[in-house]
Design a protein around this motif. Structure first.
Motif, mmCIF file in Angstrom:
data_model
loop_
_atom_site.group_PDB
_atom_site.id
_atom_site.type_symbol
_atom_site.label_atom_id
_atom_site.label_comp_id
_atom_site.label_asym_id
_atom_site.label_seq_id
_atom_site.Cartn_x
_atom_site.Cartn_y
_atom_site.Cartn_z
ATOM 1 N N MET A 1 -2.443 1.967 46.195
ATOM 2 C CA MET A 1 -2.714 3.196 45.812
ATOM 3 C C MET A 1 -1.841 4.405 46.431
ATOM 4 S SD MET A 1 -4.477 2.973 43.199
ATOM 5 C CE MET A 1 -4.712 4.744 43.141
ATOM 6 N N SER A 2 -1.216 3.924 47.753
ATOM 7 C CA SER A 2 -0.834 5.079 48.438
ATOM 8 C C SER A 2 0.432 5.551 47.956
ATOM 9 C CB SER A 2 -0.613 4.557 50.057
ATOM 10 O OG SER A 2 0.268 3.696 50.180
ATOM 11 N N TYR A 3 1.079 4.756 47.151
ATOM 12 C CA TYR A 3 2.291 5.034 46.471
ATOM 13 C C TYR A 3 2.399 6.275 45.297
ATOM 14 C CZ TYR A 3 4.440 1.255 49.226
ATOM 15 O OH TYR A 3 4.721 0.541 50.260
ATOM 16 N N TYR A 4 1.012 6.443 44.826
ATOM 17 C CA TYR A 4 1.038 7.415 44.022
ATOM 18 C C TYR A 4 0.810 8.743 44.741
ATOM 19 C CZ TYR A 4 0.336 3.664 40.401
ATOM 20 O OH TYR A 4 0.510 2.520 39.744
ATOM 21 N N ALA A 5 1.386 9.750 43.736
ATOM 22 C CA ALA A 5 1.199 11.176 44.269
ATOM 23 C C ALA A 5 -0.100 11.621 43.896
ATOM 24 C CB ALA A 5 2.398 12.126 43.381
ATOM 25 N N ASP A 6 -0.662 12.605 44.321
ATOM 26 C CA ASP A 6 -2.134 13.033 44.002
ATOM 27 C C ASP A 6 -2.111 13.303 42.341
ATOM 28 O OD1 ASP A 6 -3.048 12.398 46.466
ATOM 29 O OD2 ASP A 6 -2.729 14.512 47.193
ATOM 30 N N ASP A 7 -1.093 13.864 41.959
ATOM 31 C CA ASP A 7 -1.235 14.419 40.680
ATOM 32 C C ASP A 7 -0.416 13.277 39.677
ATOM 33 O OD1 ASP A 7 1.277 14.812 41.459
ATOM 34 O OD2 ASP A 7 1.506 16.744 40.291
ATOM 35 N N ALA A 8 -0.349 12.301 40.081
ATOM 36 C CA ALA A 8 0.234 11.153 39.179
ATOM 37 C C ALA A 8 -0.342 10.957 37.823
ATOM 38 C CB ALA A 8 0.490 9.738 40.048
ATOM 39 N N SER A 9 0.406 10.301 36.940
ATOM 40 C CA SER A 9 -0.204 9.951 35.673
ATOM 41 C C SER A 9 0.049 8.281 35.397
ATOM 42 C CB SER A 9 0.383 10.587 34.446
ATOM 43 O OG SER A 9 0.017 11.980 34.423
ATOM 44 N N LEU A 10 -0.743 7.655 34.903
ATOM 45 C CA LEU A 10 -0.843 6.218 34.718
ATOM 46 C C LEU A 10 -0.831 6.204 33.242
ATOM 47 C CD1 LEU A 10 -0.701 3.449 35.488
ATOM 48 C CD2 LEU A 10 -3.087 3.107 35.533
ATOM 49 N N LEU A 11 0.054 5.857 32.240
ATOM 50 C CA LEU A 11 0.045 5.531 31.150
ATOM 51 C C LEU A 11 0.057 4.044 30.644
ATOM 52 C CD1 LEU A 11 2.970 8.163 30.598
ATOM 53 C CD2 LEU A 11 0.629 8.490 30.676
ATOM 54 N N VAL A 12 -1.179 3.648 30.014
ATOM 55 C CA VAL A 12 -1.096 2.247 29.637
ATOM 56 C C VAL A 12 -1.506 2.250 28.267
ATOM 57 C CG1 VAL A 12 -1.166 1.069 31.887
ATOM 58 C CG2 VAL A 12 -3.216 2.175 30.792
ATOM 59 N N PRO A 13 -1.133 1.126 27.535
ATOM 60 C CA PRO A 13 -1.672 1.031 25.959
ATOM 61 C C PRO A 13 -2.972 1.085 25.964
ATOM 62 C CG PRO A 13 0.191 -0.626 26.476
ATOM 63 C CD PRO A 13 -0.392 -0.158 27.661
ATOM 64 N N THR A 14 -3.360 1.550 24.704
ATOM 65 C CA THR A 14 -4.854 1.301 24.206
ATOM 66 C C THR A 14 -5.916 2.345 24.914
ATOM 67 O OG1 THR A 14 -5.749 -0.311 25.588
ATOM 68 C CG2 THR A 14 -4.587 -1.111 23.495
ATOM 69 N N GLN B 1 8.491 13.466 48.411
ATOM 70 C CA GLN B 1 7.550 14.549 48.866
ATOM 71 C C GLN B 1 8.165 15.265 50.200
ATOM 72 O OE1 GLN B 1 4.319 14.395 47.152
ATOM 73 N NE2 GLN B 1 5.942 13.118 45.839
ATOM 74 N N ALA B 2 7.366 16.427 50.610
ATOM 75 C CA ALA B 2 7.738 16.980 51.544
ATOM 76 C C ALA B 2 7.915 16.095 53.007
ATOM 77 C CB ALA B 2 6.694 18.447 51.993
ATOM 78 N N ASP B 3 7.284 15.132 53.041
ATOM 79 C CA ASP B 3 7.577 14.240 54.148
ATOM 80 C C ASP B 3 8.778 13.311 54.279
ATOM 81 O OD1 ASP B 3 6.410 12.401 52.593
ATOM 82 O OD2 ASP B 3 4.678 11.885 53.758
ATOM 83 N N GLY B 4 9.415 13.455 53.041
ATOM 84 C CA GLY B 4 10.648 12.654 52.740
ATOM 85 C C GLY B 4 10.187 11.223 51.890
ATOM 86 N N THR B 5 9.127 10.876 52.015
ATOM 87 C CA THR B 5 8.655 9.560 51.248
ATOM 88 C C THR B 5 8.649 9.805 49.641
ATOM 89 O OG1 THR B 5 6.168 10.321 51.234
ATOM 90 C CG2 THR B 5 7.125 8.893 52.780
ATOM 91 N N TRP B 6 9.001 8.731 48.910
ATOM 92 C CA TRP B 6 9.048 8.888 47.472
ATOM 93 C C TRP B 6 7.432 8.560 47.097
ATOM 94 C CZ3 TRP B 6 12.656 10.778 44.391
ATOM 95 C CH2 TRP B 6 14.176 10.649 44.727
ATOM 96 N N LYS B 7 6.944 9.246 45.971
ATOM 97 C CA LYS B 7 5.811 8.943 45.423
ATOM 98 C C LYS B 7 5.853 8.802 43.810
ATOM 99 C CE LYS B 7 3.064 9.609 49.405
ATOM 100 N NZ LYS B 7 2.216 8.304 49.974
ATOM 101 N N VAL B 8 5.053 8.008 43.299
ATOM 102 C CA VAL B 8 5.147 7.877 41.733
ATOM 103 C C VAL B 8 4.449 9.057 41.068
ATOM 104 C CG1 VAL B 8 4.139 6.399 39.893
ATOM 105 C CG2 VAL B 8 4.996 5.392 41.975
ATOM 106 N N VAL B 9 5.232 9.727 40.143
ATOM 107 C CA VAL B 9 4.467 11.068 39.627
ATOM 108 C C VAL B 9 4.030 10.390 38.227
ATOM 109 C CG1 VAL B 9 5.101 12.964 41.138
ATOM 110 C CG2 VAL B 9 6.675 11.802 39.134
ATOM 111 N N ALA B 10 4.631 9.425 37.502
ATOM 112 C CA ALA B 10 4.372 8.939 36.211
ATOM 113 C C ALA B 10 4.410 7.297 36.340
ATOM 114 C CB ALA B 10 4.985 9.653 35.151
ATOM 115 N N ASP B 11 3.623 6.642 35.886
ATOM 116 C CA ASP B 11 3.937 5.158 35.832
ATOM 117 C C ASP B 11 3.375 4.741 34.317
ATOM 118 O OD1 ASP B 11 3.778 2.434 36.425
ATOM 119 O OD2 ASP B 11 2.342 2.481 37.766
#
Lengths: 164, 166
Positions: A56-69, A142-152
């Protein structure tokens, strides 16, 4: 005096040239791409190890998850709730293979595309079933240099069950 | 000589300052975001007008289209083949609406996220059915300055029909 003047001019020109050639920021593109690859590998490892909090830590706070149905699942809390049943499934297993990674020259935005194999318990037969699918993920640095998922976004490759 | 030297130094410093403050490229971020918004709006319009060739022109040659229940369609020819039946459907109608758009500071990469509504003919009932869904599209700015889709993924929001029920 002529000597001192020509020395001064040379020094100033040297300063000018040095300062101006140093003006453009260093090219970090290869490092940015590698960091994003490493991030995705780290996320895949956390999922495979069923380390729910870490995955879960790889997602940004405002990330979106897009799955079928289902409509868009927006925000980390909603994503957590959507993935929890999977994490609790004793048959759950997941592996993914990245096929494309692209990062902007500025190193602040990137995306990955790939395929996955996922095993879950079939709700009807209670037996493990394996599906193959694909994904498209956008990342922001991110500001700390890490990459976070914004849309998955993910979906199965399997044909729909024939409804007849 | 002292006078000439003291004049030369400020002139050189002025040249130095001017050249160096002009060094960073101009900030085109707002224009890049607007161009991507305009691209997507135009693409939606082309789709609504069922202009197949123009619709396909928004994909990069090496683009991927990712739809449920099928592996990825890689390359423009595969994408063309995947979309052709939709455009041939007399009931086909589609529009989409972006909800999120982000562009890199360097203006070479961006993505959009949004929702769509599509109407098509149900293969069984032969009647038009409408589906709502969502999409995620990654774009790359091309050498000619246009934005093209490099990966375009969409899926329905609708629950699966439960086979066996009714």
């Amino acid at each position: 005096m002529h000597l001192r003047l020509s020395m001064l001019v040379s020094l100033l020109l040297l300063a000018f040239t040095t300062a101006c050639t140093q003006a453009p920021p260093p090219d970090t593109h290869a490092a940015d791409v590698q960091a994003l690859k490493d991030t995705e590998a780290g996320s895949a490892k956390a999922i495979a190890a069923k380390d729910f909090e870490k995955s879960m830590s790889y997602y940004a706070d405002d990330a979106s998850l897009l799955v079928p149905t289902a409509p868009e699942i927006n925000g980390k809390d909603a994503i957590r709730a959507a993935f929890k049943p999977l994490a609790d499934d004793p048959n759950f297993a997941h592996a993914c293979q990245t096929s494309r990674v692209e990062v902007a020259k500025s190193g602040d935005l990137g995306y990955t595309q790939g395929t996955y194999t996922m095993t879950t318990t079939d709700p009807k037969t209670k037996k493990p079933v394996t599906e193959k699918g694909k994904y498209l993920i956008t990342y922001k640095k991110q500001a700390d240099g890490t990459w976070k998922v914004v849309a998955d976004m993910e979906s199965s490759d399997m044909p729909l069950p024939a409804g007849k | 000589m002292h006078l000439r030297l003291s004049m030369l130094v400020p002139l050189l410093l002025l040249a130095f300052t001017t050249a160096c403050t002009q060094a960073p490229p101009p900030d085109t971020h707002a224009a890049d975001v607007q161009a991507l918004k305009d691209t997507e709006a135009a693409w939606s319009k082309v789709m609504a007008a069922k202009d197949f060739e123009k619709f396909i022109s928004y994909y990069a040659d090496d683009a991927s289209v990712l739809m449920p229940n099928a592996p990825a369609f890689n390359g423009k020819d595969a994408i063309r083949a995947a979309f052709k039946p939709l455009f041939d459907d007399p009931n086909f109608a589609m529009n989409f609406q972006g909800s999120r758009i982000e562009v890199a500071k360097s203006g070479d990469l961006g993505y959009t996220q949004g929702t769509y509504t599509v109407t098509m003919t149900d293969p069984k009932t032969k009647k038009p059915v409408t589906d709502k869904g969502k999409y995620l599209t990654a774009y790359k700015k091309q050498a000619d300055g246009t934005w093209k889709a490099v990966a375009d993924m969409s899926s329905s929001d609708m629950p699966l029909p439960t086979p066996g029920k009714k």
